[in-house]
Design a protein around this motif. Structure first.
Motif, PDB file in Angstrom:
ATOM      1  N   ARG A   1      26.132  40.057 -29.788  1.00  0.00           N
ATOM      2  CA  ARG A   1      27.066  39.020 -29.401  1.00  0.00           C
ATOM      3  C   ARG A   1      26.131  38.147 -28.306  1.00  0.00           C
ATOM      4  NH1 ARG A   1      30.047  39.906 -24.629  1.00  0.00           N
ATOM      5  NH2 ARG A   1      29.906  42.067 -24.130  1.00  0.00           N
TER       6      ARG A   1
ATOM      7  N   TYR B   1      31.156  32.974 -33.148  1.00  0.00           N
ATOM      8  CA  TYR B   1      31.748  32.418 -31.843  1.00  0.00           C
ATOM      9  C   TYR B   1      32.594  31.286 -32.249  1.00  0.00           C
ATOM     10  CZ  TYR B   1      29.585  35.249 -27.972  1.00  0.00           C
ATOM     11  OH  TYR B   1      29.202  36.561 -27.089  1.00  0.00           O
TER      12      TYR B   1
ATOM     13  N   SER C   1      35.127  39.158 -28.900  1.00  0.00           N
ATOM     14  CA  SER C   1      33.793  39.130 -29.221  1.00  0.00           C
ATOM     15  C   SER C   1      32.982  40.527 -29.146  1.00  0.00           C
ATOM     16  CB  SER C   1      33.253  38.344 -28.149  1.00  0.00           C
ATOM     17  OG  SER C   1      33.236  38.830 -26.933  1.00  0.00           O
TER      18      SER C   1
ATOM     19  N   ILE D   1      31.943  40.739 -33.069  1.00  0.00           N
ATOM     20  CA  ILE D   1      30.528  40.057 -33.190  1.00  0.00           C
ATOM     21  C   ILE D   1      29.458  40.714 -32.902  1.00  0.00           C
ATOM     22  CG2 ILE D   1      29.340  37.996 -32.253  1.00  0.00           C
ATOM     23  CD1 ILE D   1      31.824  36.436 -31.559  1.00  0.00           C
TER      24      ILE D   1
ATOM     25  N   THR E   1      22.765  34.575 -28.821  1.00  0.00           N
ATOM     26  CA  THR E   1      23.644  33.391 -28.966  1.00  0.00           C
ATOM     27  C   THR E   1      22.358  32.380 -29.820  1.00  0.00           C
ATOM     28  OG1 THR E   1      23.045  32.622 -26.796  1.00  0.00           O
ATOM     29  CG2 THR E   1      25.232  33.734 -27.201  1.00  0.00           C
TER      30      THR E   1
ATOM     31  N   VAL F   1      32.237  29.523 -23.431  1.00  0.00           N
ATOM     32  CA  VAL F   1      31.528  29.737 -25.070  1.00  0.00           C
ATOM     33  C   VAL F   1      30.662  28.583 -25.215  1.00  0.00           C
ATOM     34  CG1 VAL F   1      31.872  30.059 -27.457  1.00  0.00           C
ATOM     35  CG2 VAL F   1      33.204  31.343 -25.799  1.00  0.00           C
TER      36      VAL F   1
ATOM     37  N   LYS G   1      27.288  29.305 -23.390  1.00  0.00           N
ATOM     38  CA  LYS G   1      26.793  30.322 -24.018  1.00  0.00           C
ATOM     39  C   LYS G   1      25.960  29.878 -25.257  1.00  0.00           C
ATOM     40  CE  LYS G   1      28.874  34.217 -23.955  1.00  0.00           C
ATOM     41  NZ  LYS G   1      27.998  34.980 -23.137  1.00  0.00           N
ATOM     42  N   ILE G   2      26.453  28.902 -26.066  1.00  0.00           N
ATOM     43  CA  ILE G   2      26.124  28.869 -27.483  1.00  0.00           C
ATOM     44  C   ILE G   2      25.494  27.301 -27.458  1.00  0.00           C
ATOM     45  CG2 ILE G   2      27.699  30.452 -28.562  1.00  0.00           C
ATOM     46  CD1 ILE G   2      29.171  28.404 -29.739  1.00  0.00           C
TER      47      ILE G   2
ATOM     48  N   CYS H   1      36.807  31.569 -31.608  1.00  0.00           N
ATOM     49  CA  CYS H   1      37.312  30.717 -30.515  1.00  0.00           C
ATOM     50  C   CYS H   1      38.401  29.655 -31.588  1.00  0.00           C
ATOM     51  CB  CYS H   1      36.524  29.823 -29.816  1.00  0.00           C
ATOM     52  SG  CYS H   1      35.423  30.673 -28.666  1.00  0.00           S
TER      53      CYS H   1
ATOM     54  N   THR I   1      37.039  37.446 -24.615  1.00  0.00           N
ATOM     55  CA  THR I   1      35.623  38.559 -24.587  1.00  0.00           C
ATOM     56  C   THR I   1      35.759  39.904 -25.239  1.00  0.00           C
ATOM     57  OG1 THR I   1      35.373  37.430 -22.301  1.00  0.00           O
ATOM     58  CG2 THR I   1      34.380  39.564 -22.673  1.00  0.00           C
TER      59      THR I   1
ATOM     60  N   ARG J   1      26.314  32.287 -33.266  1.00  0.00           N
ATOM     61  CA  ARG J   1      26.939  31.033 -33.018  1.00  0.00           C
ATOM     62  C   ARG J   1      28.026  30.583 -33.805  1.00  0.00           C
ATOM     63  NH1 ARG J   1      25.579  26.595 -33.214  1.00  0.00           N
ATOM     64  NH2 ARG J   1      26.064  25.661 -31.035  1.00  0.00           N
TER      65      ARG J   1
END
Length: 390
Positions: A13, A25, A6, A10, A16, A155, A158-159, A29, A3, A22
């Motif tokens: 952020r 992320y 990001s 990002i 997404t 994540v 989220k995406i 990761c 977090t 995307r």
């Protein structure tokens, strides 16, 4: 940590739905996964040597394979973010699914190797060595893998990424696998029972199940799965919010990867409406779908006659017949064409793929019902398969 990173690296952020976000992320990761898995491999490999444990050593190499999986995920997101080209006009988004499938294959290979080495350990058992350092390394590994499973799943949601979901499942299986190894080590130390090999087999079987589950999640979108019902409902709500649209049908959703969706549908409009006005309305709807749902839309106009009493009464009657057969059958493009000797009743039936009645039997049943109840009317029926839930 993810977090915080990001927030630092990002931009925008929270957006997404943007392919660049995307991709960022996924790369983030993947990079974090490579670093943590390499640290876990080094720690567990040391613990395995010190403790003379095949389960701990195998778990260490499992983490090494996880680092390779993270590299695959990172490369997959990087390639999936490439712009469309003449050979791939819809982009490269499905590479993300392929990378998730490769991660699943790595999981399955490691499961097989762990089961094989554990079986050898059962046939030729060796005493395990316990030390506080080994306990600390295994406990730290469990906590780190729990964290990795948490942030990968977060994540993924989220995406909406199948590849990240596969990585999250891999991390969770590793967490449970290490917990089993730790339990075997403690059991050997305090009771003298050598269950290292048996725990290794149980862990291997669990990892194998995880790999199969992850593979299903990535193979399904590659084969062309049914669209998300929530997405279909959003499309329906947007299109039907315009006063000039009477109904929609024949919706098809093509998924070329996350954020790369192409939809086509038929929109029923009044047959006596102004052509230019309706065409402008359809253009507006297509642009709104693109801006709201980030998809490309192609809408075909189907003119529908309104206000004809004979057509409306017959349509209502046929709708009742369909409800008696099965409520999941829908009808569209209903019209009548009068001739000198009889009147044709023309319409399409939308039928689910798993509908138990064959198309020929269904159409014949409906035709006979119409002819029996309405002499002089002859049904001309086409059967469509529903690509989305009715």
């Amino acid at each position: 940590m993810v977090t915080l990173l990001s927030r630092l690296f990002i931009k925008d952020r929270e957006n997404t739905s943007d392919p660049k976000v995307r991709q960022a992320y996924g790369i983030l990761c993947g990079g974090v996964g490579i670093l943590l898995n390499m640290l876990l491999f080094a720690g567990k490999f040391l613990a395995g040597l010190l403790g003379n444990s095949i389960a701990i050593t195998a778990d260490a190499f499992n983490n090494l394979s996880d680092a390779g999986s993270s590299i695959i995920t990172l490369i997959g997101f990087k390639m999936a973010g490439q712009k469309p080209d003449p050979d791939h006009p819809f982009g490269h988004g499905r590479i993300e699914y392929i990378s998730g499938l490769l991660v699943s294959v790595v999981i399955l290979i490691m499961a097989f190797e762990l089961i094989k080495s554990s079986a050898q350990k059962i046939l030729r058992p060796e005493a395990l060595t316990y030390s506080p350092l080994i306990a600390v390394i295994l406990l730290a590994s469990i906590l780190i893998k729990c964290y990795m499973a948490f942030y990968n799943k977060s994540v993924a949601q989220k995406i909406n990424s199948a590849a990240m979901r596969a990585t999250a499942k891999d991390s969770l299986s590793d967490c449970l696998a290490t917990a089993a190894v730790f339990a075997a080590t403690l059991t050997a130390h305090f009771t003298g029972l050598q269950i290292d090999g048996w725990c290794g087999i149980l862990v291997g079987l669990f990892i194998f199940w995880t790999g199969v589950s992850a593979a299903k999640d990535t193979i399904s979108p590659l084969l062309g799965q049914a669209p998300d019902p929530d997405f279909v409902q959003q499309v329906n709500d947007i299109v039907m919010s315009y006063e000039g649209v009477i109904g929609i049908h024949d919706m098809i959703v093509h998924n070329y990867g996350p954020g790369r969706i192409l939809i086509s549908l038929h929109a029923e409009v009044p047959a006596d409406g102004d052509l230019l006005t309706m065409h402008d309305m359809i253009d507006v709807i297509e642009h709104r779908l693109r801006d709201t749902l980030h998809c490309s839309a192609v809408i075909h106009m189907d003119p529908v006659c309104l206000g004809d009493e004979e057509t409306e009464k017959l349509k209502e009657a046929v709708t009742g017949y369909l409800l008696e057969i099965n409520p999941c059958i829908t009808m569209h493009d209903f019209r009548i064409v009068k001739g000198p000797t009889h009147t044709n009743v023309i319409f399409d039936l939308a039928v689910p793929y798993d509908f138990p009645i064959p198309d020929e039997v269904l159409t014949q049943t409906v035709k006979e019902r119409i002819q029996r109840k309405h002499p002089g009317y002859y049904a001309v029926i086409e059967v469509d398969k529903q690509f989305t839930a009715p």
